[in-house]
Write an enzyme that holds these catalytic residues in place. Structure first.
Site, short mmCIF file in Angstrom:
data_model
loop_
_atom_site.label_atom_id
_atom_site.label_comp_id
_atom_site.label_asym_id
_atom_site.label_seq_id
_atom_site.Cartn_x
_atom_site.Cartn_y
_atom_site.Cartn_z
N HIS B 81 0.85 -1.21 0.00
CA HIS B 81 0.00 0.00 0.00
C HIS B 81 0.89 1.25 0.00
CE1 HIS B 81 -3.04 2.90 1.23
NE2 HIS B 81 -3.95 1.99 1.05
N GLY B 161 6.60 20.84 11.45
CA GLY B 161 7.73 19.96 11.69
C GLY B 161 8.92 20.27 10.80
N GLY B 170 9.45 9.06 8.79
CA GLY B 170 8.92 9.59 7.55
C GLY B 170 8.05 10.80 7.80
#
Lengths: 299, 299
Positions: B81, B161, B170
């Site tokens: 996915h 961030g 990630g």
């Protein structure tokens, strides 16, 4: 998941200590939600409305009624509302996933329990054992003051409990009825005769639907008329069917519907049927409603 | 009373210990109900679906995401996915009484928190800060493996961030979208061309409703055809409007509607609008539904 509503009418509307003591039996019970506690001094009467899962509701209702029987003395009771005992009327109202049969079992179990506590019990409406006991008005005729005489009549032998007169507690009526749906349709006309004719076409007594009571009204401030209805069993006479029939009858007079009103509380199952009919979603179920997942939490 | 749904997609679908640890952050929390936890080994991905009151949901979601960031190492992740990070996508879905604006505030508060933990965050769909970030597919293009390069491009500066590549976690995508309503209408004909034409008339891309995706299908076992639709924002393109439009288009071909299907979960507000439209009950509110009293209990 099953939900039943209980509406306990007790003969005390003034003494706050008594009302509070009785109320305590149903508050802070997991799985039971108190919707309303309504005391009327003039009626000298309090109505407790609460909902929850059938087993817990039955236990709670036994506790509530026992407490009321313990604290209320009917020999000292006066009030403007008709009543026959300390715990006067206790209807069990199916709300979700409960059949009439299951609700009747609850009412009977509750009635038996109260009978064992020395209270004469009559079953009414859908739980009635005789046709003449279906009507609350019939059972309560003569009220508390006439009960001693009434109990001497074999025709009024109670369904549960002693046939002797219990002066302190009187008698109790319990049974099953459906949630009443108040549904009004406003018509774009000032001719109240049209509302009357449509009301007549809808109501049971004059040839209409089995579970509809209806009258025609003028709403003068809106320059409209209204077909004001009570649906007494939405499972057998559903809202959409009445709506479509009113619409169809209005059309013959060239009158359009301005709007409608659902007044007060409505069980979700009554609206489920509306959604299923109009969207033609034959297989839809209430379990698909996302928020209903939260209901499991309560139980 | 307000309810939001959260659907957290994390990049772990095999390691049951990790999944269980993450799940613990949202179970047994008063006011939060876990609806579904779906792990797929092949995708190596788990989707947590839960609902509750916005404040509690925000706290829970922070805890869940922090735990996933702690336990998942993307340098070791493989799966079929598409994904861009340990906590891959977190949509906030308004279910009841929550405006899009309020939900966006939640997503932003959550995004800011995750950014402070060193995760690059992108806002998508209704919470997107730039049009090109509305689409999840766009943001996730290149996936985790392409993220280090992507972050060097000023156009893909994260919304929260650090812009430096965090190899372990990630990036994360969060935002607001509406609950998708899957609504299929079956037509009494075997001519799939009619379903195709109606689907074309309904879907946004070819001139139809703004929030409808639609295709025509044959249902051979039923000797019918189907207009199969997804309504992506039922508040702006409500179910009844689509139903009436399908009905009207079907009529021109002399075709009737055999039935319809609401597939999977539906928010109560989507059905409230159906009831209000067809019964013309302009002032009806969900608070009138008896069972909804029980929802307060949860909160």
């Amino acid at each position: 998941m099953k939900i039943i509503l209980c509406e306990v009418n007790i003969s005390e509307g003034e003494n706050l200590e008594v009302i509070e003591e009785v109320k305590k039996t149903i508050t802070n019970v997991k799985g039971v939600k108190v919707i309303d506690v309504n005391s009327d001094k003039n009626h000298n009467r309090t109505v407790f409305t609460y909902i929850g899962e059938p087993n817990i509701m039955l236990e709670c209702t036994k506790k509530l009624a026992s407490k009321a029987v313990e604290l209320i003395d009917m020999t000292k009771h006066t009030g403007s509302h008709p009543r026959i005992g300390a715990v006067d009327v206790v209807p069990f109202v199916p709300i979700k996933g409960v059949t009439t049969e299951e609700a009747i079992q609850m009412a009977r179990s509750f009635g038996k329990y109260m009978g064992e506590q020395g209270v004469a019990v009559y079953y009414y409406e859908d739980a009635a054992l005789k046709p003449e006991r279906e009507s609350l008005v019939n059972i309560r005729k003569g009220q508390y003051e006439g009960l001693e005489e009434k109990l001497k009549n074999p025709e009024w032998m109670p369904d549960e409990g002693p046939a002797e007169f219990n002066a302190k507690s009187g008698a109790m009526v319990t049974g099953v009825r459906f949630s009443l749906v108040a549904f009004n349709v406003n018509l774009n006309t000032e001719d109240v005769e049209i509302a009357n004719k449509i009301a007549k076409a809808m109501r049971h007594i004059s040839g209409g639907f089995r579970y509809v009571r209806a009258i025609g009204l003028s709403i003068t401030d809106k320059k409209m008329v209204q077909v004001s209805m009570n649906l007494t069993n939405y499972t057998k006479t559903p809202i959409h069917r009445v709506m479509e029939a009113v619409k169809s009858e209005a059309e013959r007079y060239g009158v359009t519907i301005a709007g409608a009103e659902l007044v007060g509380p409505v069980p979700m199952e009554a609206l489920e049927e509306v959604v299923k009919y109009y969207l033609k979603v034959h297989d839809f179920s209430l379990g698909q409603i996302i928020e209903n997942n939260l209901l499991d939490e309560v139980q």
